[in-house]
Design an enzyme around this catalytic site. Structure first.
Site, PDB file in Angstrom:
ATOM      1  N   ASP A  20     -34.726 -35.329  26.575  1.00  0.00           N
ATOM      2  CA  ASP A  20     -36.109 -35.345  26.098  1.00  0.00           C
ATOM      3  C   ASP A  20     -36.714 -33.946  26.098  1.00  0.00           C
ATOM      4  OD1 ASP A  20     -35.432 -37.676  28.109  1.00  0.00           O
ATOM      5  OD2 ASP A  20     -36.596 -38.569  26.489  1.00  0.00           O
ATOM      6  N   TYR A 196     -21.983 -38.404  30.427  1.00  0.00           N
ATOM      7  CA  TYR A 196     -22.365 -39.243  31.554  1.00  0.00           C
ATOM      8  C   TYR A 196     -21.087 -39.689  32.276  1.00  0.00           C
ATOM      9  CZ  TYR A 196     -26.518 -39.524  28.544  1.00  0.00           C
ATOM     10  OH  TYR A 196     -27.578 -39.223  27.743  1.00  0.00           O
ATOM     11  N   GLY A 275     -26.163 -37.691  24.904  1.00  0.00           N
ATOM     12  CA  GLY A 275     -27.589 -37.703  24.630  1.00  0.00           C
ATOM     13  C   GLY A 275     -27.926 -37.319  23.200  1.00  0.00           C
ATOM     14  N   GLU A 276     -29.046 -36.640  23.005  1.00  0.00           N
ATOM     15  CA  GLU A 276     -29.522 -36.347  21.653  1.00  0.00           C
ATOM     16  C   GLU A 276     -29.472 -34.865  21.309  1.00  0.00           C
ATOM     17  OE1 GLU A 276     -33.660 -36.836  19.146  1.00  0.00           O
ATOM     18  OE2 GLU A 276     -32.856 -38.585  20.177  1.00  0.00           O
ATOM     19  N   ASP A 277     -30.046 -34.011  22.137  1.00  0.00           N
ATOM     20  CA  ASP A 277     -30.107 -32.591  21.794  1.00  0.00           C
ATOM     21  C   ASP A 277     -28.700 -32.000  21.662  1.00  0.00           C
ATOM     22  OD1 ASP A 277     -31.663 -30.125  21.352  1.00  0.00           O
ATOM     23  OD2 ASP A 277     -30.769 -29.483  23.234  1.00  0.00           O
ATOM     24  N   SER A 278     -27.832 -32.262  22.641  1.00  0.00           N
ATOM     25  CA  SER A 278     -26.467 -31.729  22.601  1.00  0.00           C
ATOM     26  C   SER A 278     -25.689 -32.295  21.420  1.00  0.00           C
ATOM     27  CB  SER A 278     -25.739 -32.071  23.903  1.00  0.00           C
ATOM     28  OG  SER A 278     -26.472 -31.616  25.014  1.00  0.00           O
TER      29      SER A 278
END
Length: 380
Positions: A20, A196, A275-278
């Site tokens: 986030d 993760y 996740g999202e950014d990576s």
């Protein structure tokens, strides 16, 4: 786009450590640097932020970082004038006093919910639609995405040209890697692993260790480290640790700041990200990748995974599509990776070419920051 003298507030609740804040910090910096807007970034967890930006003072209620005003979002909310544009990142709930401040403005602000990234079909139909209303202030849905009709992906100006120059310079790559203490073997494939916890990791490491091609696996400090320790039979792995088992060299890296992480992704032959950014940054690297999607209740994250795979694998031969899709699904289910990794390796040249093609196709769309600014210009 014309330079704007507007004030933007971006609110971020840190849910999953870095995703986030990674997205909102990157967006805030780009809005300031490329669109000349004044940005306040409200963050409720400055300790997580510090990992991405070590210059952060975790005790400061207000500070400036790279042109962005960073504000500590605490439960003890102080009266604050609402901005011209208000972004609630990932459906976070704004302070009630701030919502009142929005409603009290003579001209209500543009209020947007910047949603999670998804390749699902319905996103195109919902992007830009009005959402709830608070008094006289209308909220809008804003969806990042991979298709026309969405908000696109975060991509700074000149990013792909900088990446191309770096990847074409063995010296630049060597100097960067040496700066992290990485001495890459001449014939080793370089893989980054940011994920993760995953029960499928041991089988993947076994497969790489038994391979005829040497692999140098770079593991930034994070949640997957416990599984790496179990496979090595060790405890307390720290940054700088290097362990060799047959054809596999495992090296633990310090958690790197965002700009360095780009260089790490650009240096590697294959990137496992989470996740999202990576995930987005690995796509801009133009290299084959493996995504560990954030787990959600009732496994709805698997629908997102399949939607992306359907889009991403278009243009691949059927065997290559099956190989990379099988690898992603096995990884996200924590299943044995052996056969899927061997199959992926068989189609390596095609997957490499495809990763670059996908990257260039996505770069044809407007980037997320530019799309947000254009949405505001259209709104006013």
């Amino acid at each position: 786009m014309p330079e704007m003298k507007t004030r933007w507030d971006i609110f971020c609740t840190v849910v999953d450590n870095f995703g986030d804040i990674g997205v909102t910090w990157r967006l805030a910096r780009q809005l300031v640097a490329e669109h000349s807007v004044a940005v306040r970034l409200w963050v409720d967890d400055l300790r997580a932020f510090e990992r991405l930006c070590p210059d952060i003072d975790i005790n400061a209620t207000q500070q400036w970082q790279q042109g962005v005003e960073v504000r500590q979002w605490s439960v003890d909310w102080q009266p604050t004038e609402a901005a011209d544009v208000v972004i609630a990142a990932f459906a976070c709930q704004l302070p009630s006093a701030y919502m009142e401040a929005m409603a009290e403005r003579e001209k209500p602000p543009l209020w947007m919910n910047l949603d999670y990234l998804s390749a699902e079909d319905w996103v195109v139909g919902c992007h830009g639609l009005p959402s709830v209303k608070y008094k006289n202030v209308q909220k809008f849905f804003f969806f990042p995405g991979f298709r026309k009709g969405t908000g696109g992906l975060l991509r700074e100006s000149g990013l792909l040209e900088r990446r191309r120059q770096f990847q074409q310079s063995p010296q630049a790559q060597r100097e960067f890697l040496q700066g992290l203490g990485i001495d890459r073997a001449p014939n080793a494939q370089l893989i980054s692993l940011f994920a993760y916890e995953n029960t499928g990791l041991a089988s993947w490491l076994d497969t790489m260790a038994a391979d005829s091609t040497p692999t140098h696996l770079l593991v930034p400090e994070g949640r997957i480290l416990g599984d790496v320790e179990r496979w090595l039979g060790l405890h307390g792995l720290k940054a700088g640790a290097v362990h060799v088992r047959d054809a596999l060299t495992v090296q633990v890296l310090p958690f790197v700041r965002q700009d360095q992480y780009d260089l790490l992704l650009w240096s590697c032959d294959f990137n496992a990200v989470r996740g999202e950014d990576s995930f987005v940054r690995a796509q801009w690297a133009g290299r084959p990748l493996l995504w560990h999607i954030y787990r959600q209740d009732e496994d709805i994250h698997l629908d997102k995974l399949d939607a992306f795979l359907t889009l991403y694998t278009q243009g691949l031969s059927e065997p290559a599509r099956e190989a990379i899709s099988g690898l992603w699904r096995a990884w996200n289910a924590g299943e044995t990776m052996t056969d899927h990794w061997k199959s992926t390796r068989k189609h390596w040249p095609e997957l490499e070419k495809h990763a670059e093609t996908w990257c260039l196709e996505q770069a044809l769309q407007a980037d997320l920051a530019a799309a947000l600014v254009q949405f505001y210009l259209n709104w006013i």
